[in-house]
Design an enzyme around this catalytic site. Structure first.
Site, PDB file in Angstrom:
ATOM      1  N   TYR A 228      32.705   9.554   9.078  1.00 20.81           N
ATOM      2  CA  TYR A 228      33.622  10.673   8.849  1.00 20.81           C
ATOM      3  C   TYR A 228      34.973  10.154   8.355  1.00 20.81           C
ATOM      4  O   TYR A 228      35.527  10.678   7.377  1.00 20.81           O
ATOM      5  CB  TYR A 228      33.808  11.469  10.134  1.00 20.81           C
ATOM      6  CG  TYR A 228      34.890  12.525  10.026  1.00 20.81           C
ATOM      7  CD1 TYR A 228      34.654  13.736   9.387  1.00 20.81           C
ATOM      8  CD2 TYR A 228      36.159  12.308  10.576  1.00 20.81           C
ATOM      9  CE1 TYR A 228      35.640  14.705   9.275  1.00 20.81           C
ATOM     10  CE2 TYR A 228      37.156  13.272  10.471  1.00 20.81           C
ATOM     11  CZ  TYR A 228      36.895  14.459   9.827  1.00 20.81           C
ATOM     12  OH  TYR A 228      37.877  15.402   9.718  1.00 20.81           O
TER      13      TYR A 228
ATOM     14  N   LYS B 288      36.931  10.909   4.783  1.00 18.95           N
ATOM     15  CA  LYS B 288      38.280  11.454   4.660  1.00 18.95           C
ATOM     16  C   LYS B 288      39.201  10.515   3.866  1.00 18.95           C
ATOM     17  O   LYS B 288      40.134  10.972   3.192  1.00 18.95           O
ATOM     18  CB  LYS B 288      38.854  11.750   6.047  1.00 18.95           C
ATOM     19  CG  LYS B 288      38.251  13.007   6.669  1.00 18.95           C
ATOM     20  CD  LYS B 288      38.498  14.223   5.780  1.00 18.95           C
ATOM     21  CE  LYS B 288      38.058  15.518   6.378  1.00 18.95           C
ATOM     22  NZ  LYS B 288      38.383  16.687   5.537  1.00 18.95           N
TER      23      LYS B 288
ATOM     24  N   SER C 126      42.568  16.003   4.084  1.00 21.47           N
ATOM     25  CA  SER C 126      42.033  14.741   4.581  1.00 21.47           C
ATOM     26  C   SER C 126      42.240  14.689   6.096  1.00 21.47           C
ATOM     27  O   SER C 126      42.056  15.694   6.779  1.00 21.47           O
ATOM     28  CB  SER C 126      42.703  13.573   3.854  1.00 21.47           C
ATOM     29  OG  SER C 126      42.222  12.332   4.317  1.00 21.47           O
TER      30      SER C 126
END
Length: 322
Positions: free
Chosen positions: A207, A211, A173
């Site tokens: 993004y 994650k 992550s």
């Protein structure tokens, strides 16, 4: 956790305390272990493959580009004396992922460690996965989830053949989970018709959202498969200088490469600790941070309701692609 506290946590990950973990000394011998590293041809993934090869693992380098992967395999053979195996894997479409899983299954009946390392950042807002999902989310979340779930039989077999009775799934992550917006997941932004929501959020927020979803999937997977000997943990590798940031523009790229203090060699430390250390064999549903440390969950990293809803969303998208 308010904005100030979440920002503090984000920044803390960029200046971690010195780590005593040393892969060269601390990774046990991995003879007989079958491992997949996605995105293994470059950056953190490549460094992960290198250390695994040095410890005698049988490593599949799962990558989209055959040319880049084969170049990396040649270079790593020169560095380690060991040869990784190319596995073609394009995470931007579920049928492509299914082909990769079938190819692996045709060669192996066991999988002991799966490193979900591949990721994309900064893709144009209009680009979607083959299933019409926002491309960063499709590549970073939906594709890896589908790949992992297709490999459950091999992971179960790997757990049974492991001395510690465990197979491990390691999900990479980011500290960007602490910059994710307060809704955690903006469901409308994920779908084909969500262009307005995507424009409002912007590429970097999308993004960070992806994650967070990597972490959410990891948590839910951990709950569902612990009784089969499969562990699932998520991690932030740290502020590492890699090519992941190449699409963010010249100023942003300069800023990141200037202030992200850690070379790529530091990138795999936490992944390798989670994936190979005897100390972490019983860890499940954990959140690990730079370098090789476990962190308690908070409301930005654990939400069972959203995790369960994400699981249902993933399963709905996967229908007809096995």
């Amino acid at each position: 956790m308010g904005a100030v506290e979440s920002t503090r946590r984000f920044l803390d990950h960029f200046v971690p305390p010195a780590s005593t973990y040393d892969p060269e000394k601390d990774i046990p011998d991995l003879t007989g272990k079958v491992v997949i590293v996605t995105g293994g041809n470059g950056g953190v993934g490549r460094e992960t493959v290198k250390h695994l090869l040095l410890k005698n693992a049988k490593v599949y380098m799962a990558s989209r580009s055959r040319d880049l992967a084969e170049q990396a395999i040649r270079e790593l053979k020169e560095e380690t004396g060991k040869e990784a195996i190319f596995l073609e894997l394009d995470l931007s479409g579920l049928d492509k992922v299914t082909r990769a899983a079938k190819e692996f299954k045709s060669k192996e009946s066991e999988l002991h460690i799966l490193f979900n390392s591949a990721a994309t950042l900064g893709t144009p807002l209009e680009q979607l996965s083959d299933e019409g999902v926002e491309l960063q989310f499709g590549t970073n979340v939906l594709g890896p989830a589908h790949f992992t779930l297709l490999l459950i039989p091999e992971l179960v077999a790997g757990a049974k053949s492991s001395p510690d009775g465990k197979a491990r799934v390691v999900n990479v992550s980011s500290s960007g989970v602490y910059l994710n917006h307060s809704r955690l997941l903006d469901w409308e932004s994920l779908e084909k018709g969500g262009s307005a929501e995507r424009s409002k959020l912007g590429s970097l927020a999308l993004y960070n959202q992806s994650k967070y979803a990597v972490l959410a999937f990891s948590n839910e997977f951990a709950r569902r498969y612990a009784d089969q000997g499969i562990t699932s943990n998520a991690l932030n590798p740290g502020g590492i200088r890699t090519r992941l940031f190449r699409r963010m523009g010249s100023f942003s790229e300069w800023f990141i490469y200037t202030f992200m203090a850690y070379p790529v060699e530091k990138g795999p430390l936490t992944s390798l600790y989670v994936g190979t250390s005897p100390e972490t064999k019983d860890a499940n549903g954990g959140w690990f941070i730079p370098f090789a440390r476990v962190s308690p969950h908070d409301r930005f990293t654990k939400n069972p309701e959203i995790e369960a809803r994400l699981w249902e969303w993933i399963e709905e998208k996967r229908k007809g692609h096995d």
